[in-house]
Design an enzyme around this catalytic site. Sequence first.
Site, PDB file in Angstrom:
ATOM      1  CB  ALA A  59      -0.874  -0.019   1.246  1.00  0.00           C
ATOM      2  N   GLY A 102       0.665  -4.923   0.957  1.00  0.00           N
ATOM      3  CA  GLY A 102      -0.587  -4.941   0.198  1.00  0.00           C
ATOM      4  C   GLY A 102      -0.417  -5.572  -1.179  1.00  0.00           C
ATOM      5  CD  GLU A 105      -2.350  -7.468   3.059  1.00  0.00           C
ATOM      6  OE1 GLU A 105      -2.096  -6.302   2.696  1.00  0.00           O
ATOM      7  OE2 GLU A 105      -2.800  -7.739   4.185  1.00  0.00           O
ATOM      8  CD  GLU A 125       2.005  -5.557   5.564  1.00  0.00           C
ATOM      9  OE1 GLU A 125       2.817  -6.472   5.814  1.00  0.00           O
ATOM     10  OE2 GLU A 125       1.138  -5.641   4.685  1.00  0.00           O
TER      11      GLU A 125
HETATM   12  N1  CO8 Z   1       4.652   3.137  -0.761  1.00  0.00           N
HETATM   13  C1  CO8 Z   1       5.077   4.285  -1.305  1.00  0.00           C
HETATM   14  N2  CO8 Z   1       6.247   4.413  -1.956  1.00  0.00           N
HETATM   15  C2  CO8 Z   1       7.022   3.314  -2.051  1.00  0.00           C
HETATM   16  C3  CO8 Z   1       6.653   2.079  -1.507  1.00  0.00           C
HETATM   17  C4  CO8 Z   1       5.392   2.003  -0.842  1.00  0.00           C
HETATM   18  N3  CO8 Z   1       4.935   0.857  -0.320  1.00  0.00           N
HETATM   19  N4  CO8 Z   1       7.621   1.180  -1.753  1.00  0.00           N
HETATM   20  C5  CO8 Z   1       8.571   1.841  -2.436  1.00  0.00           C
HETATM   21  N5  CO8 Z   1       8.214   3.123  -2.623  1.00  0.00           N
HETATM   22  C6  CO8 Z   1       8.963   4.162  -3.325  1.00  0.00           C
HETATM   23  C7  CO8 Z   1      10.185   4.622  -2.516  1.00  0.00           C
HETATM   24  O1  CO8 Z   1       9.798   5.586  -1.542  1.00  0.00           O
HETATM   25  C8  CO8 Z   1      11.059   5.194  -3.593  1.00  0.00           C
HETATM   26  O2  CO8 Z   1      10.572   6.468  -3.939  1.00  0.00           O
HETATM   27  P1  CO8 Z   1      11.615   7.698  -4.154  1.00  0.00           P
HETATM   28  O3  CO8 Z   1      12.480   7.283  -5.321  1.00  0.00           O
HETATM   29  O4  CO8 Z   1      10.732   8.858  -4.446  1.00  0.00           O
HETATM   30  O5  CO8 Z   1      12.400   7.803  -2.886  1.00  0.00           O
HETATM   31  C9  CO8 Z   1      10.784   4.284  -4.788  1.00  0.00           C
HETATM   32  O6  CO8 Z   1       9.530   3.639  -4.502  1.00  0.00           O
HETATM   33  C10 CO8 Z   1      11.835   3.208  -4.961  1.00  0.00           C
HETATM   34  O7  CO8 Z   1      11.999   2.540  -3.711  1.00  0.00           O
HETATM   35  P2  CO8 Z   1      13.427   2.342  -3.022  1.00  0.00           P
HETATM   36  O8  CO8 Z   1      14.349   3.460  -3.353  1.00  0.00           O
HETATM   37  O9  CO8 Z   1      13.175   2.075  -1.554  1.00  0.00           O
HETATM   38  O10 CO8 Z   1      13.926   1.011  -3.764  1.00  0.00           O
HETATM   39  P3  CO8 Z   1      14.887  -0.115  -3.192  1.00  0.00           P
HETATM   40  O11 CO8 Z   1      15.177  -1.012  -4.342  1.00  0.00           O
HETATM   41  O12 CO8 Z   1      16.021   0.467  -2.442  1.00  0.00           O
HETATM   42  O13 CO8 Z   1      13.997  -0.928  -2.110  1.00  0.00           O
HETATM   43  C11 CO8 Z   1      12.000  -2.029  -1.324  1.00  0.00           C
HETATM   44  C12 CO8 Z   1      12.877  -1.656  -2.547  1.00  0.00           C
HETATM   45  C13 CO8 Z   1      12.768  -3.014  -0.433  1.00  0.00           C
HETATM   46  C14 CO8 Z   1      10.749  -2.685  -1.866  1.00  0.00           C
HETATM   47  C15 CO8 Z   1      11.661  -0.757  -0.515  1.00  0.00           C
HETATM   48  O14 CO8 Z   1      11.150   0.233  -1.411  1.00  0.00           O
HETATM   49  C16 CO8 Z   1      10.634  -0.976   0.555  1.00  0.00           C
HETATM   50  O15 CO8 Z   1      10.961  -1.507   1.608  1.00  0.00           O
HETATM   51  N6  CO8 Z   1       9.357  -0.566   0.291  1.00  0.00           N
HETATM   52  C17 CO8 Z   1       8.300  -0.661   1.274  1.00  0.00           C
HETATM   53  C18 CO8 Z   1       7.777  -2.072   1.386  1.00  0.00           C
HETATM   54  C19 CO8 Z   1       6.715  -2.126   2.459  1.00  0.00           C
HETATM   55  O16 CO8 Z   1       6.970  -1.871   3.617  1.00  0.00           O
HETATM   56  N7  CO8 Z   1       5.482  -2.481   2.066  1.00  0.00           N
HETATM   57  C20 CO8 Z   1       4.347  -2.540   2.978  1.00  0.00           C
HETATM   58  C21 CO8 Z   1       3.577  -1.253   2.913  1.00  0.00           C
HETATM   59  S1  CO8 Z   1       2.283  -1.164   4.106  1.00  0.00           S
HETATM   60  C22 CO8 Z   1       1.051  -2.110   3.454  1.00  0.00           C
HETATM   61  O17 CO8 Z   1       1.143  -2.623   2.368  1.00  0.00           O
HETATM   62  C23 CO8 Z   1      -0.167  -2.260   4.305  1.00  0.00           C
HETATM   63  C24 CO8 Z   1      -1.299  -2.937   3.533  1.00  0.00           C
HETATM   64  C25 CO8 Z   1      -2.570  -2.771   4.301  1.00  0.00           C
HETATM   65  C26 CO8 Z   1      -3.731  -2.400   3.380  1.00  0.00           C
HETATM   66  C27 CO8 Z   1      -4.057  -0.970   3.488  1.00  0.00           C
HETATM   67  C28 CO8 Z   1      -4.966  -0.427   2.372  1.00  0.00           C
HETATM   68  C29 CO8 Z   1      -5.346   1.002   2.541  1.00  0.00           C
END
Ligand code: CO8
Length: 251
Positions: A59, A102, A105, A125
Site C-alpha cells: 500500500a 498490500g 495481499e 508491515e
Molecule cells: N509506498 C510508497 N512508496 C514506495 C513504496 C510504498 N509501499 N515502496 C517503495 N516506494 C517508493 C520509494 O519511496 C522510492 O521512492 P523515491 O524514489 O521517491 O524515494 C521508490 O519507490 C523506490 O523505492 P526504493 O528506493 O526504496 O527502492 P529499493 O530497491 O532500495 O527498495 C523495497 C525496494 C525493499 C521494496 C523498498 O522500497 C521498501 O521496503 N518498500 C516498502 C515495502 C513495504 O513496507 N510495504 C508494505 C507497505 S504497508 C502495506 O502494504 C499495508 C497494507 C494494508 C492495506 C491498506 C490499504 C489502505
Amino acid sequence: MVERDGRVAVVLLNRPKQLNALSGEVMGALVSALLELDEDAEVRAIVLGGNERAFAAGADIAELAAGTPISLYESRRIDAWDSIRAVRTPIVAAVSGFCLGGGCELAMLCDLIVASESAKFGQPEINLGVLPGAGGTQRLTRAVGKAVAMDMILTGRMLSAREALDFGLVARVVAQEAWLDEAKRVAYEIAAKSPISVRLAKEAIDKAFEMPLAAGVEFERRSFYLARAAEDATEGLNAFIEKRLPKFEGT
Ligand code: CO8
C-alpha cells in the site's frame, strides 16, 4: 493499463517510480477495471501484473502516514479490495520483483500466482509499526501454514520465488524473462475451457477456505450437477467419446 487479446485481458499496474505502490487512486482504477472485465462475457481469464522490478511494493506508505484511522475507516479503502473477491473470471497474478505488503495481499486475492525467479514475497508491515490490513494474516496463513506465516509477518522476512513455491504460495516459477508470457499462457489455457465449469470450479475451491469439509463437498457436488446441465459439458463429454477436440461456447 488494460490490454485485450481475444479471450484474455491483461491488466498491468503502472506506477513504476513508486514500485507500483497501491495508492487509493491505483486501487480504485484497478477494482473498476476488474469489475468491468468481469462483466464482459468475451473475457474468460485475466492476467494481473506489474513490471519486471515490482508487482507492487505494498500500500502507499505516504498515504497511510498522512491518513488517520477515521479517514481510513470512512474512505472504506480497504473494503474496495474485497470487491476483487467477487470477480468470477479467473485472475492469474504475474509476479516479478517485489510483491510486498498490500502487493502480496493483492496477489493472494488472485486465483493463482505465476512468479519469476526474481520475485520476492513478504509482509513487511511489522517494520512500519503496523501489520497486514488487507487479508495478509488470514490468506498467507492459509497458503503457507502458521509457522511460515508467523515468521514472515512477525520478522518481515521475504521469501524467494523458490521458497514461495515450496511453501505453496505460488503455483509456478519461471525464468525472469518469462514472467508475463507464462502467466498469459496459463490464462489462455484456462480461457480455452468451458467458462461455466471454470467459474464453478473457482467458486468451489474458494469455498474450501470458508466452509466445513462436508458442506464444501456438498457445494462441489451441486456445482458438478449444475456444470453437467450446460451444453459445454455435453460437448466436452461427447468430444472425448468421438475422439475430437471440444468446442466450448460458454452455453
Ligand atoms: N509506498 C510508497 N512508496 C514506495 C513504496 C510504498 N509501499 N515502496 C517503495 N516506494 C517508493 C520509494 O519511496 C522510492 O521512492 P523515491 O524514489 O521517491 O524515494 C521508490 O519507490 C523506490 O523505492 P526504493 O528506493 O526504496 O527502492 P529499493 O530497491 O532500495 O527498495 C523495497 C525496494 C525493499 C521494496 C523498498 O522500497 C521498501 O521496503 N518498500 C516498502 C515495502 C513495504 O513496507 N510495504 C508494505 C507497505 S504497508 C502495506 O502494504 C499495508 C497494507 C494494508 C492495506 C491498506 C490499504 C489502505
